[in-house]
Design a protein around this motif. Structure first.
Motif, PDB file in Angstrom:
ATOM      1  N   ARG A  36       0.901  -1.315   0.053  1.00 52.10           N
ATOM      2  CA  ARG A  36      -0.140   0.098   0.009  1.00 52.10           C
ATOM      3  C   ARG A  36       0.997   1.519  -0.123  1.00 52.10           C
ATOM      4  O   ARG A  36       0.444   2.311  -0.324  1.00 52.10           O
ATOM      5  N   TYR A  37       2.151   1.106   0.244  1.00 53.93           N
ATOM      6  CA  TYR A  37       3.148   2.083   0.312  1.00 53.93           C
ATOM      7  C   TYR A  37       4.053   2.559  -1.205  1.00 53.93           C
ATOM      8  O   TYR A  37       4.684   3.335  -1.159  1.00 53.93           O
ATOM      9  N   ALA A  38       3.608   1.498  -1.951  1.00 54.51           N
ATOM     10  CA  ALA A  38       4.230   1.357  -3.270  1.00 54.51           C
ATOM     11  C   ALA A  38       4.352   2.981  -3.976  1.00 54.51           C
ATOM     12  O   ALA A  38       5.565   3.265  -4.453  1.00 54.51           O
ATOM     13  N   ASP A  39       3.292   3.479  -3.954  1.00 52.24           N
ATOM     14  CA  ASP A  39       3.233   4.790  -4.643  1.00 52.24           C
ATOM     15  C   ASP A  39       4.124   6.034  -4.029  1.00 52.24           C
ATOM     16  O   ASP A  39       5.059   6.543  -4.838  1.00 52.24           O
ATOM     17  N   LYS A  40       4.124   5.839  -2.602  1.00 55.03           N
ATOM     18  CA  LYS A  40       4.998   6.944  -1.963  1.00 55.03           C
ATOM     19  C   LYS A  40       6.446   6.572  -2.209  1.00 55.03           C
ATOM     20  O   LYS A  40       7.191   7.489  -2.560  1.00 55.03           O
ATOM     21  N   ILE A  41       6.720   5.441  -2.386  1.00 54.78           N
ATOM     22  CA  ILE A  41       7.992   5.119  -2.407  1.00 54.78           C
ATOM     23  C   ILE A  41       8.591   5.023  -3.940  1.00 54.78           C
ATOM     24  O   ILE A  41       9.849   5.869  -4.107  1.00 54.78           O
ATOM     25  N   GLN A  42       7.849   4.909  -4.933  1.00 52.29           N
ATOM     26  CA  GLN A  42       8.042   5.213  -6.125  1.00 52.29           C
ATOM     27  C   GLN A  42       8.247   6.866  -6.456  1.00 52.29           C
ATOM     28  O   GLN A  42       9.133   7.230  -7.232  1.00 52.29           O
ATOM     29  N   LYS A  43       7.241   7.622  -5.928  1.00 58.49           N
ATOM     30  CA  LYS A  43       7.364   9.113  -5.981  1.00 58.49           C
ATOM     31  C   LYS A  43       8.579   9.733  -5.084  1.00 58.49           C
ATOM     32  O   LYS A  43       9.346  10.742  -5.650  1.00 58.49           O
ATOM     33  N   ARG A  44       8.917   9.109  -4.083  1.00 59.94           N
ATOM     34  CA  ARG A  44       9.892   9.779  -3.185  1.00 59.94           C
ATOM     35  C   ARG A  44      11.194   9.012  -2.846  1.00 59.94           C
ATOM     36  O   ARG A  44      11.884   9.131  -1.760  1.00 59.94           O
ATOM     37  N   GLY A  45      11.222   7.894  -3.710  1.00 60.56           N
ATOM     38  CA  GLY A  45      12.418   6.699  -3.464  1.00 60.56           C
ATOM     39  C   GLY A  45      13.707   7.507  -3.386  1.00 60.56           C
ATOM     40  O   GLY A  45      14.417   6.999  -2.475  1.00 60.56           O
TER      41      GLY A  45
ATOM     42  N   TYR B 277      14.438   8.419   0.384  1.00 56.30           N
ATOM     43  CA  TYR B 277      14.542   7.258   1.146  1.00 56.30           C
ATOM     44  C   TYR B 277      16.240   6.623   0.730  1.00 56.30           C
ATOM     45  O   TYR B 277      16.781   6.392   1.799  1.00 56.30           O
ATOM     46  N   ALA B 278      16.348   6.739  -0.389  1.00 53.83           N
ATOM     47  CA  ALA B 278      17.920   6.171  -0.704  1.00 53.83           C
ATOM     48  C   ALA B 278      18.680   7.084  -0.226  1.00 53.83           C
ATOM     49  O   ALA B 278      19.734   6.491   0.323  1.00 53.83           O
ATOM     50  N   PHE B 279      18.846   8.430  -0.427  1.00 53.44           N
ATOM     51  CA  PHE B 279      19.858   9.248   0.152  1.00 53.44           C
ATOM     52  C   PHE B 279      19.711   9.041   1.655  1.00 53.44           C
ATOM     53  O   PHE B 279      20.751   9.174   2.221  1.00 53.44           O
ATOM     54  N   PHE B 280      18.699   9.093   2.323  1.00 47.85           N
ATOM     55  CA  PHE B 280      18.595   9.144   3.924  1.00 47.85           C
ATOM     56  C   PHE B 280      19.078   7.376   4.254  1.00 47.85           C
ATOM     57  O   PHE B 280      18.797   7.466   5.771  1.00 47.85           O
TER      58      PHE B 280
ATOM     59  N   PHE C 193      14.920   1.661   5.038  1.00 54.36           N
ATOM     60  CA  PHE C 193      14.599   2.308   3.619  1.00 54.36           C
ATOM     61  C   PHE C 193      15.059   1.593   2.451  1.00 54.36           C
ATOM     62  O   PHE C 193      14.551   1.434   1.535  1.00 54.36           O
ATOM     63  N   ALA C 194      16.499   1.134   2.728  1.00 52.07           N
ATOM     64  CA  ALA C 194      16.913   0.351   1.502  1.00 52.07           C
ATOM     65  C   ALA C 194      16.184  -0.915   1.371  1.00 52.07           C
ATOM     66  O   ALA C 194      15.864  -1.257   0.164  1.00 52.07           O
ATOM     67  N   LEU C 195      15.691  -1.655   2.420  1.00 56.21           N
ATOM     68  CA  LEU C 195      14.732  -2.702   2.457  1.00 56.21           C
ATOM     69  C   LEU C 195      13.484  -2.351   1.597  1.00 56.21           C
ATOM     70  O   LEU C 195      13.152  -3.345   0.642  1.00 56.21           O
ATOM     71  N   ALA C 196      12.938  -1.349   1.976  1.00 54.68           N
ATOM     72  CA  ALA C 196      11.603  -1.084   1.337  1.00 54.68           C
ATOM     73  C   ALA C 196      11.881  -0.666  -0.126  1.00 54.68           C
ATOM     74  O   ALA C 196      11.050  -1.020  -1.114  1.00 54.68           O
TER      75      ALA C 196
ATOM     76  N   LYS D  90      18.782   4.357  -9.798  1.00 52.61           N
ATOM     77  CA  LYS D  90      18.452   5.687  -8.919  1.00 52.61           C
ATOM     78  C   LYS D  90      18.858   5.508  -7.574  1.00 52.61           C
ATOM     79  O   LYS D  90      19.283   6.105  -6.660  1.00 52.61           O
ATOM     80  N   ALA D  91      18.331   4.135  -7.138  1.00 54.80           N
ATOM     81  CA  ALA D  91      18.757   3.468  -5.861  1.00 54.80           C
ATOM     82  C   ALA D  91      20.543   3.776  -5.550  1.00 54.80           C
ATOM     83  O   ALA D  91      20.965   4.396  -4.417  1.00 54.80           O
ATOM     84  N   ILE D  92      21.310   3.125  -6.384  1.00 51.25           N
ATOM     85  CA  ILE D  92      22.551   3.366  -6.386  1.00 51.25           C
ATOM     86  C   ILE D  92      23.061   4.774  -6.548  1.00 51.25           C
ATOM     87  O   ILE D  92      23.810   4.920  -5.448  1.00 51.25           O
TER      88      ILE D  92
END
Length: 145
Positions: A80-89, A92-95, A105-108, A118-120
């Motif tokens: 249910r949090y997938a949209d938030k992660i895709q928009k502001r990922g 989460y990656a930076f922090f 954050f990395a697990l999510a 983008k994650a890298i």
């Protein structure tokens, strides 16, 4: 640790950024105190810590299929949090350098299949900034520069 040199620092930083709780900051400071060049300490710590976070990302990425197979209700709740992660990922990656939260954050990011490229980039950027600040403060307060 000094016997392994920068390779040892790399492995400690990678382990510290995986799901294993370990503070890499103390090791970075120790290497600086042992008169290792700050630039090499910064590069090695950043690369190792980034690799560790990406291992956690991979666990989330690969583990998602296990959630679906064995825990269908949990899988739906998690996504249910997938949209938030895709928009502001990228945030989460930076922090992901933050203690405890960074691992989550990395697990999510992996569970939600956030772009690996983008994650890298943003994980590495966050880790680099963190170590840069740590090294700067160490050098400033020990008058090494």
């Amino acid at each position: 640790m000094d016997n392994l040199g920068l390779l040892g620092l790399f492995f400690v930083c990678a382990l510290a950024s995986s799901l294993y709780p370990l503070g890499s900051e103390a090791f970075v400071i120790a290497f600086l105190a042992l008169d290792y060049a700050w630039i090499w300490v910064w590069i090695v710590a950043t690369l190792g810590n980034t690799l560790g976070a990406l291992s956690t990302y991979t666990i989330g990425y690969l583990g998602d299929s296990l959630y679906l197979k064995y825990f269908k209700n949990t899988h739906q709740k998690i996504h249910r949090y997938a949209d938030k992660i895709q928009k502001r990922g990228f945030l989460y990656a930076f922090f992901s350098f933050l203690p405890i939260l960074g691992d989550i954050f990395a697990l999510a990011l992996g569970v939600y299949r956030y772009s690996i490229f983008k994650a890298i980039v943003f994980i590495a950027l966050g880790k680099a900034v963190r170590y840069w600040v740590l090294i700067y403060l160490y050098n400033k307060y020990t008058q090494i520069f």
